[in-house]
Design a protein around this motif. Structure first.
Motif, PDB file in Angstrom:
ATOM      1  N   ILE A   1      -2.497  -0.968  -8.425  1.00  0.00           N
ATOM      2  CA  ILE A   1      -1.194  -0.332  -8.189  1.00  0.00           C
ATOM      3  C   ILE A   1      -1.361   1.156  -7.867  1.00  0.00           C
ATOM      4  O   ILE A   1      -0.684   1.698  -7.004  1.00  0.00           O
ATOM      5  CB  ILE A   1      -0.272  -0.512  -9.418  1.00  0.00           C
ATOM      6  CG1 ILE A   1       0.166  -1.976  -9.537  1.00  0.00           C
ATOM      7  CG2 ILE A   1       0.966   0.392  -9.326  1.00  0.00           C
ATOM      8  CD1 ILE A   1       0.898  -2.313 -10.832  1.00  0.00           C
TER       9      ILE A   1
ATOM     10  N   ARG B   1      -3.697   2.534  -6.347  1.00  0.00           N
ATOM     11  CA  ARG B   1      -4.441   2.777  -5.105  1.00  0.00           C
ATOM     12  C   ARG B   1      -3.840   2.125  -3.867  1.00  0.00           C
ATOM     13  O   ARG B   1      -4.333   2.325  -2.763  1.00  0.00           O
ATOM     14  CB  ARG B   1      -5.887   2.288  -5.286  1.00  0.00           C
ATOM     15  CG  ARG B   1      -6.692   3.175  -6.215  1.00  0.00           C
ATOM     16  CD  ARG B   1      -7.922   2.512  -6.746  1.00  0.00           C
ATOM     17  NE  ARG B   1      -8.663   3.412  -7.627  1.00  0.00           N
ATOM     18  CZ  ARG B   1      -8.365   3.613  -8.909  1.00  0.00           C
ATOM     19  NH1 ARG B   1      -7.335   2.984  -9.452  1.00  0.00           N
ATOM     20  NH2 ARG B   1      -9.077   4.459  -9.638  1.00  0.00           N
ATOM     21  N   HIS B   2      -2.776   1.338  -4.027  1.00  0.00           N
ATOM     22  CA  HIS B   2      -2.216   0.632  -2.876  1.00  0.00           C
ATOM     23  C   HIS B   2      -0.694   0.693  -2.863  1.00  0.00           C
ATOM     24  O   HIS B   2      -0.062   0.818  -3.903  1.00  0.00           O
ATOM     25  CB  HIS B   2      -2.709  -0.814  -2.864  1.00  0.00           C
ATOM     26  CG  HIS B   2      -4.203  -0.901  -2.800  1.00  0.00           C
ATOM     27  ND1 HIS B   2      -4.901  -0.733  -1.619  1.00  0.00           N
ATOM     28  CD2 HIS B   2      -5.137  -1.043  -3.767  1.00  0.00           C
ATOM     29  CE1 HIS B   2      -6.200  -0.806  -1.875  1.00  0.00           C
ATOM     30  NE2 HIS B   2      -6.373  -0.991  -3.171  1.00  0.00           N
ATOM     31  N   LYS B   3      -0.143   0.594  -1.646  1.00  0.00           N
ATOM     32  CA  LYS B   3       1.307   0.748  -1.472  1.00  0.00           C
ATOM     33  C   LYS B   3       2.086  -0.396  -2.109  1.00  0.00           C
ATOM     34  O   LYS B   3       3.150  -0.200  -2.664  1.00  0.00           O
ATOM     35  CB  LYS B   3       1.629   0.807   0.042  1.00  0.00           C
ATOM     36  CG  LYS B   3       1.199   2.091   0.712  1.00  0.00           C
ATOM     37  CD  LYS B   3       2.115   3.225   0.319  1.00  0.00           C
ATOM     38  CE  LYS B   3       1.582   4.547   0.877  1.00  0.00           C
ATOM     39  NZ  LYS B   3       2.032   5.689   0.084  1.00  0.00           N
ATOM     40  N   GLU B   4       1.575  -1.627  -1.943  1.00  0.00           N
ATOM     41  CA  GLU B   4       2.285  -2.772  -2.502  1.00  0.00           C
ATOM     42  C   GLU B   4       1.300  -3.691  -3.210  1.00  0.00           C
ATOM     43  O   GLU B   4       0.301  -4.111  -2.623  1.00  0.00           O
ATOM     44  CB  GLU B   4       2.998  -3.572  -1.404  1.00  0.00           C
ATOM     45  CG  GLU B   4       3.727  -4.776  -1.997  1.00  0.00           C
ATOM     46  CD  GLU B   4       4.334  -5.713  -0.968  1.00  0.00           C
ATOM     47  OE1 GLU B   4       4.446  -5.323   0.208  1.00  0.00           O
ATOM     48  OE2 GLU B   4       4.673  -6.847  -1.343  1.00  0.00           O
ATOM     49  N   VAL B   5       1.582  -3.979  -4.464  1.00  0.00           N
ATOM     50  CA  VAL B   5       0.770  -4.943  -5.211  1.00  0.00           C
ATOM     51  C   VAL B   5       1.713  -6.006  -5.768  1.00  0.00           C
ATOM     52  O   VAL B   5       2.620  -5.705  -6.547  1.00  0.00           O
ATOM     53  CB  VAL B   5      -0.011  -4.266  -6.350  1.00  0.00           C
ATOM     54  CG1 VAL B   5      -0.874  -5.294  -7.070  1.00  0.00           C
ATOM     55  CG2 VAL B   5      -0.885  -3.146  -5.804  1.00  0.00           C
ATOM     56  N   ARG B   6       1.509  -7.228  -5.302  1.00  0.00           N
ATOM     57  CA  ARG B   6       2.407  -8.320  -5.692  1.00  0.00           C
ATOM     58  C   ARG B   6       1.707  -9.099  -6.798  1.00  0.00           C
ATOM     59  O   ARG B   6       0.716  -9.785  -6.550  1.00  0.00           O
ATOM     60  CB  ARG B   6       2.628  -9.187  -4.449  1.00  0.00           C
ATOM     61  CG  ARG B   6       3.860 -10.017  -4.516  1.00  0.00           C
ATOM     62  CD  ARG B   6       4.176 -10.520  -3.124  1.00  0.00           C
ATOM     63  NE  ARG B   6       5.211 -11.502  -3.176  1.00  0.00           N
ATOM     64  CZ  ARG B   6       5.731 -12.083  -2.104  1.00  0.00           C
ATOM     65  NH1 ARG B   6       5.281 -11.754  -0.900  1.00  0.00           N
ATOM     66  NH2 ARG B   6       6.663 -12.977  -2.215  1.00  0.00           N
TER      67      ARG B   6
END
Lengths: 275, 275
Positions: free
Chosen positions: B174, B176-181
């Protein structure tokens, strides 16, 4: 005196962009104060005749109206567009992103959690892009009595929140729901200024930190720089003292998040004539 | 002696279901061992002629082949279906879910992270539903050198992993990235047995914990029960001692995750004739 600016300082990207947009639209008005800095608002009024509206009722036909960095609620934007005025959208792209996420997630049937302050203009704007299944929370306590309509949750954060607190909210939800779609909408601007100040203060002979002497943000930058090199905190060019630069070759500069660029530039101009 | 079973004990839902399926299909064979319990596999072979295949090569025309709880890789299932055999899918529904999530997330352009053991049959099966953009990790260290093709990440967990460790992986992503599902695919079975043992051991006069004396899972149940009431650990009905029940009215029963129901039933039958 040779001068080097931190790679990131002062206003964030969104505020710089909004000010440029305002300068490009003379005789316009902003919906609400463009930024939280009175001297900058005064400058825009005096030099570019950019005025300030506090309510939609003040808007007149043929006005050019600038939406500020925080954005405004969807229905206010719609009402504005129906008023036969030119609308210039200076909403920070980092705020437009959560607005669009809330819109799409709501369309896709997700319940939406916004981590932020429900009274903050940015949050009010972001929330307006959803429906009744959008809630705003500041802590996991606010989630305890929430009954979600389904087990698919999307989460966004107000851009200026702390990541550690966001993770607390997110982890609480992950442990209790089948799918949690986490969007990292927090903006790194504050931390970027601090990181850049840390780097630059190790390279230079003296460091100037420009900003309000009571600004906690500015004081934090000062304390970071002071660890590495002789540092001075100043509000404007009148605070400069020649003695700071005796025997120094390279002067580093950073500035707090509410310091306009023109104050920084005035200082740089004075530094350039110091031998 | 009055007997009360814990509300959750022994085999998990998925294993119980697979055994029922096997019992309903006499003269069939399972692809790999149905469960990790040799005496139960022997019982299925002896009583229902349910055999064990270890490779696809052993499968013959007109066989009835049972897919075990862990599932099998997509291409193995496809190969099996092309072999002119009857395929009975006993894959645990809690394992089918991450398989379908990986399939859908891959189709939707997500990079997929599976938290689990890459050598575990369940994980091999789940991974097979994705493409080259699926990786398996056991810790955040495994993520350090990963270059994702885009900033949309979907995450699932092997069903038997610890939630705390899953959150570590998820939080790393989360930040390090824009979207984590995040899909919560961890199964609560182990914790449900422990919670139920804790509750029951407060209600009864004596508690029996049935399972292997070297099983860490069973020993953990025993230690929970022992805190609340006189408790005894036994492997089967031969370990029962009449002295345990002197002056006792109600006997509680729980069992480790690899204890078949028929062992438990043998013990209950003996308890019923104790006055």
């Amino acid at each position: 005196m040779e001068v080097k600016l931190a790679s990131s300082y002062g206003f964030c990207f969104g505020v710089k962009r909004a000010i440029e947009i305002a300068e490009e639209h003379k005789n316009s008005a902003t919906m609400g104060p463009l930024i939280h800095n009175q001297s900058e608002i005064d400058r825009l009024r005096n030099n570019f005749n950019v005025n300030l509206y506090n309510s939609l009722d003040e808007v007149r036909k043929d006005d050019t109206v600038i939406i500020r960095t925080h954005g405004i609620p969807k229905n206010d934007l719609k009402a504005l567009k129906q008023k036969d005025v030119k609308v210039i959208n200076a909403t920070c792209p980092f705020v437009t992103t959560p607005q669009q996420i809330v819109k799409k997630a709501t369309e896709d049937g997700y319940c939406v959690v916004i981590f932020g302050d429900s009274e903050h203009p940015e949050v009010k704007g972001v929330k307006s892009y959803g429906n009744d299944n959008v809630i705003v929370v500041l802590s996991t306590q606010d989630l305890e009595n929430v009954v979600f309509k389904n087990d698919k949750i999307a989460v966004v954060a107000q851009t200026t929140r702390k990541k550690e607190e966001y993770l607390e909210i997110v982890n609480y939800l992950i442990l209790r729901h089948k799918e949690v779609r986490v969007f990292n909408t927090i903006c790194d601007a504050t931390f970027e200024n601090q990181d850049a100040a840390r780097v630059l203060s190790k390279e230079v002979d003296v460091m100037l930190v420009i900003g309000g002497k009571n600004s906690s943000n500015t004081k934090q930058l000062f304390s970071i720089c002071e660890e590495n090199v002789e540092s001075h905190l100043l509000e404007d060019e009148n605070d400069l003292q020649l003695s700071w630069f005796n025997g120094k070759k390279l002067c580093g500069i950073t500035a707090g998040a509410s310091t306009p660029d023109w104050i920084i530039q005035n200082i740089i101009n004075k530094l350039k004539i110091i031998k």
